[in-house]
Design a protein around this motif. Structure first.
Motif, PDB file in Angstrom:
ATOM      1  N   ALA A 195     -36.715  14.137   8.394  1.00 37.82           N
ATOM      2  CA  ALA A 195     -35.627  14.126   7.405  1.00 37.82           C
ATOM      3  C   ALA A 195     -34.275  13.904   8.091  1.00 37.82           C
ATOM      4  CB  ALA A 195     -35.618  15.439   6.626  1.00 37.82           C
ATOM      5  N   ARG A 196     -34.053  14.554   9.215  1.00 38.12           N
ATOM      6  CA  ARG A 196     -32.782  14.359   9.941  1.00 38.12           C
ATOM      7  C   ARG A 196     -32.661  12.940  10.479  1.00 38.12           C
ATOM      8  NH1 ARG A 196     -30.608  18.864  13.773  1.00 38.12           N
ATOM      9  NH2 ARG A 196     -28.833  17.478  13.559  1.00 38.12           N
ATOM     10  N   LEU A 197     -33.745  12.375  10.948  1.00 36.22           N
ATOM     11  CA  LEU A 197     -33.718  10.997  11.435  1.00 36.22           C
ATOM     12  C   LEU A 197     -33.379  10.025  10.308  1.00 36.22           C
ATOM     13  CD1 LEU A 197     -36.754  10.865  13.885  1.00 36.22           C
ATOM     14  CD2 LEU A 197     -34.345  10.690  14.459  1.00 36.22           C
ATOM     15  N   ARG A 198     -33.959  10.236   9.132  1.00 38.52           N
ATOM     16  CA  ARG A 198     -33.630   9.389   7.988  1.00 38.52           C
ATOM     17  C   ARG A 198     -32.154   9.517   7.620  1.00 38.52           C
ATOM     18  NH1 ARG A 198     -38.610  11.051   5.848  1.00 38.52           N
ATOM     19  NH2 ARG A 198     -37.540  12.722   4.768  1.00 38.52           N
ATOM     20  N   ASP A 199     -31.621  10.740   7.649  1.00 41.61           N
ATOM     21  CA  ASP A 199     -30.205  10.951   7.323  1.00 41.61           C
ATOM     22  C   ASP A 199     -29.297  10.233   8.315  1.00 41.61           C
ATOM     23  OD1 ASP A 199     -30.962  12.482   5.197  1.00 41.61           O
ATOM     24  OD2 ASP A 199     -30.598  14.421   6.206  1.00 41.61           O
ATOM     25  N   GLU A 200     -29.637  10.314   9.588  1.00 44.23           N
ATOM     26  CA  GLU A 200     -28.810   9.660  10.614  1.00 44.23           C
ATOM     27  C   GLU A 200     -28.871   8.147  10.492  1.00 44.23           C
ATOM     28  OE1 GLU A 200     -26.678  10.884  12.905  1.00 44.23           O
ATOM     29  OE2 GLU A 200     -26.995  12.846  12.006  1.00 44.23           O
ATOM     30  N   MET A 201     -30.032   7.627  10.169  1.00 38.14           N
ATOM     31  CA  MET A 201     -30.168   6.175  10.033  1.00 38.14           C
ATOM     32  C   MET A 201     -29.452   5.661   8.782  1.00 38.14           C
ATOM     33  SD  MET A 201     -31.791   5.136  12.640  1.00 38.14           S
ATOM     34  CE  MET A 201     -32.438   3.541  12.261  1.00 38.14           C
ATOM     35  N   ALA A 202     -29.318   6.503   7.767  1.00 45.01           N
ATOM     36  CA  ALA A 202     -28.673   6.099   6.523  1.00 45.01           C
ATOM     37  C   ALA A 202     -27.149   6.122   6.628  1.00 45.01           C
ATOM     38  CB  ALA A 202     -29.123   7.003   5.387  1.00 45.01           C
ATOM     39  N   LYS A 203     -26.595   6.807   7.621  1.00 46.34           N
ATOM     40  CA  LYS A 203     -25.143   6.874   7.776  1.00 46.34           C
ATOM     41  C   LYS A 203     -24.582   5.493   8.093  1.00 46.34           C
ATOM     42  CE  LYS A 203     -24.480  11.598   9.380  1.00 46.34           C
ATOM     43  NZ  LYS A 203     -24.042  12.411  10.516  1.00 46.34           N
ATOM     44  N   PRO A 204     -23.400   5.178   7.557  1.00 49.95           N
ATOM     45  CA  PRO A 204     -22.791   3.883   7.896  1.00 49.95           C
ATOM     46  C   PRO A 204     -22.326   3.880   9.353  1.00 49.95           C
ATOM     47  CG  PRO A 204     -21.298   5.189   6.554  1.00 49.95           C
ATOM     48  CD  PRO A 204     -22.600   5.953   6.614  1.00 49.95           C
ATOM     49  N   GLN A 205     -22.204   2.680   9.892  1.00 46.80           N
ATOM     50  CA  GLN A 205     -21.747   2.544  11.272  1.00 46.80           C
ATOM     51  C   GLN A 205     -20.307   3.023  11.398  1.00 46.80           C
ATOM     52  OE1 GLN A 205     -23.377   1.719  14.007  1.00 46.80           O
ATOM     53  NE2 GLN A 205     -25.301   1.481  12.917  1.00 46.80           N
ATOM     54  N   ALA A 206     -19.867   3.261  12.607  1.00 42.92           N
ATOM     55  CA  ALA A 206     -18.552   3.847  12.868  1.00 42.92           C
ATOM     56  C   ALA A 206     -17.410   2.857  12.666  1.00 42.92           C
ATOM     57  CB  ALA A 206     -18.518   4.405  14.285  1.00 42.92           C
ATOM     58  N   GLY A 207     -17.651   1.694  12.078  1.00 41.43           N
ATOM     59  CA  GLY A 207     -16.560   0.742  11.832  1.00 41.43           C
ATOM     60  C   GLY A 207     -16.392  -0.226  12.981  1.00 41.43           C
ATOM     61  N   TRP A 208     -15.137  -0.590  13.245  1.00 41.78           N
ATOM     62  CA  TRP A 208     -14.872  -1.604  14.255  1.00 41.78           C
ATOM     63  C   TRP A 208     -15.155  -1.103  15.662  1.00 41.78           C
ATOM     64  CZ3 TRP A 208     -11.081  -0.919  17.944  1.00 41.78           C
ATOM     65  CH2 TRP A 208     -10.203   0.139  17.725  1.00 41.78           C
ATOM     66  N   LEU A 209     -15.166   0.210  15.892  1.00 42.93           N
ATOM     67  CA  LEU A 209     -15.476   0.730  17.226  1.00 42.93           C
ATOM     68  C   LEU A 209     -16.939   0.488  17.601  1.00 42.93           C
ATOM     69  CD1 LEU A 209     -13.540   4.098  17.347  1.00 42.93           C
ATOM     70  CD2 LEU A 209     -13.034   1.999  18.585  1.00 42.93           C
ATOM     71  N   ALA A 210     -17.825   0.449  16.605  1.00 36.34           N
ATOM     72  CA  ALA A 210     -19.233   0.204  16.900  1.00 36.34           C
ATOM     73  C   ALA A 210     -19.436  -1.208  17.450  1.00 36.34           C
ATOM     74  CB  ALA A 210     -20.065   0.405  15.635  1.00 36.34           C
ATOM     75  N   TRP A 211     -18.555  -2.146  17.085  1.00 36.09           N
ATOM     76  CA  TRP A 211     -18.694  -3.512  17.558  1.00 36.09           C
ATOM     77  C   TRP A 211     -18.434  -3.623  19.058  1.00 36.09           C
ATOM     78  CZ3 TRP A 211     -16.590  -8.470  18.726  1.00 36.09           C
ATOM     79  CH2 TRP A 211     -17.378  -9.516  18.290  1.00 36.09           C
ATOM     80  N   PHE A 212     -17.621  -2.703  19.610  1.00 36.85           N
ATOM     81  CA  PHE A 212     -17.317  -2.738  21.039  1.00 36.85           C
ATOM     82  C   PHE A 212     -18.533  -2.401  21.889  1.00 36.85           C
ATOM     83  CE2 PHE A 212     -12.799  -2.287  19.842  1.00 36.85           C
ATOM     84  CZ  PHE A 212     -12.324  -3.352  20.568  1.00 36.85           C
ATOM     85  N   ARG A 213     -19.510  -1.768  21.297  1.00 34.31           N
ATOM     86  CA  ARG A 213     -20.680  -1.374  22.070  1.00 34.31           C
ATOM     87  C   ARG A 213     -21.693  -2.492  22.206  1.00 34.31           C
ATOM     88  NH1 ARG A 213     -20.696   3.712  18.529  1.00 34.31           N
ATOM     89  NH2 ARG A 213     -19.131   4.957  19.551  1.00 34.31           N
ATOM     90  N   ARG A 214     -21.459  -3.581  21.543  1.00 35.05           N
ATOM     91  CA  ARG A 214     -22.419  -4.680  21.566  1.00 35.05           C
ATOM     92  C   ARG A 214     -22.182  -5.582  22.770  1.00 35.05           C
ATOM     93  NH1 ARG A 214     -22.505  -6.137  15.174  1.00 35.05           N
ATOM     94  NH2 ARG A 214     -23.101  -4.055  14.518  1.00 35.05           N
ATOM     95  N   PRO A 215     -23.261  -6.071  23.368  1.00 33.78           N
ATOM     96  CA  PRO A 215     -23.114  -6.930  24.542  1.00 33.78           C
ATOM     97  C   PRO A 215     -22.461  -8.273  24.223  1.00 33.78           C
ATOM     98  CG  PRO A 215     -25.435  -6.402  24.134  1.00 33.78           C
ATOM     99  CD  PRO A 215     -24.635  -5.725  23.086  1.00 33.78           C
ATOM    100  N   VAL A 216     -22.535  -8.729  22.978  1.00 33.56           N
ATOM    101  CA  VAL A 216     -21.929 -10.008  22.621  1.00 33.56           C
ATOM    102  C   VAL A 216     -20.414  -9.923  22.794  1.00 33.56           C
ATOM    103  CG1 VAL A 216     -21.552 -11.610  20.710  1.00 33.56           C
ATOM    104  CG2 VAL A 216     -23.799 -10.567  21.041  1.00 33.56           C
ATOM    105  N   LEU A 217     -19.834  -8.798  22.395  1.00 29.10           N
ATOM    106  CA  LEU A 217     -18.393  -8.632  22.544  1.00 29.10           C
ATOM    107  C   LEU A 217     -18.009  -8.599  24.024  1.00 29.10           C
ATOM    108  CD1 LEU A 217     -15.626  -8.118  21.242  1.00 29.10           C
ATOM    109  CD2 LEU A 217     -16.097  -5.703  21.529  1.00 29.10           C
ATOM    110  N   ALA A 218     -18.796  -7.904  24.824  1.00 29.50           N
ATOM    111  CA  ALA A 218     -18.510  -7.844  26.259  1.00 29.50           C
ATOM    112  C   ALA A 218     -18.548  -9.239  26.877  1.00 29.50           C
ATOM    113  CB  ALA A 218     -19.505  -6.923  26.956  1.00 29.50           C
ATOM    114  N   ALA A 219     -19.517 -10.041  26.499  1.00 29.93           N
ATOM    115  CA  ALA A 219     -19.611 -11.396  27.037  1.00 29.93           C
ATOM    116  C   ALA A 219     -18.423 -12.235  26.575  1.00 29.93           C
ATOM    117  CB  ALA A 219     -20.926 -12.049  26.599  1.00 29.93           C
ATOM    118  N   ALA A 220     -18.032 -12.108  25.299  1.00 25.30           N
ATOM    119  CA  ALA A 220     -16.895 -12.875  24.787  1.00 25.30           C
ATOM    120  C   ALA A 220     -15.604 -12.479  25.488  1.00 25.30           C
ATOM    121  CB  ALA A 220     -16.770 -12.668  23.282  1.00 25.30           C
TER     122      ALA A 220
END
Length: 165
Positions: free
Chosen positions: A66-91
């Motif tokens: 149940a906790r795993l489902r709740d965590e997966m259902a939460k929206p992403q942290a916004g624009w800060l979550a994009w910084f964690r992606r390797p595509v942004l680092a490469a760009a």
């Protein structure tokens, strides 16, 4: 046998994986320190054999899912979550490389300090960089720069210093 050799065999001797040979038994009889350590090892092994892992509560798996489902259902942290992606680092790496390249290629190889020309770097001559001919050509082109080194003549020099004594 030496104490170091016995200490390396202690876990196997205490757990019963290795039998006590007459040589090891003779050392243990004569060395109280090693005999005491073996006794402590055996007590520790006996205590570990008695220990039982606690059983999780019956609803542990249900609550975890149940906790795993709740965590997966939460929206992403916004624009800060994009910084964690390797595509942004490469760009960002590509953009930094382009910026550095443009900085050093600006003005066709002339580096300026306070709008005064310091040195002119010409494209590679046929004689190749680092050769005596290219060095002499660079000195010839920048002779006015090197001739205006009066500041170096005014410096106080330490006369009592010897190079590589």
């Amino acid at each position: 046998m030496r104490c170091e050799e016995i200490r390396e065999m202690m876990p196997d001797l205490a757990s019963g994986l290795m039998g006590i040979t007459p040589e090891v038994g003779g050392h243990l009889a004569g060395c109280g320190t090693c005999a005491g350590k073996l006794k402590e090892f055996r007590q520790t092994m006996a205590l570990l054999d008695e220990w039982q892992a606690p059983e999780p509560s019956p609803y542990f798996d249900v609550r975890l899912q149940a906790r795993l489902r709740d965590e997966m259902a939460k929206p992403q942290a916004g624009w800060l979550a994009w910084f964690r992606r390797p595509v942004l680092a490469a760009a960002l790496t590509v953009l930094m490389g382009i910026g550095v390249g443009l900085f050093f290629a600006k003005n066709g190889g002339i580096y300026k300090v306070h709008n005064d020309t310091v040195a002119v770097i010409e494209p590679q001559s046929p004689s190749g960089p680092g050769t005596a001919v290219s060095d002499l050509q660079a000195l010839d082109k920048n002779d006015d720069l090197y001739a205006d080194f009066d500041l170096l003549d005014d410096l106080e020099v330490q006369h009592n210093v010897t190079a590589n004594p």
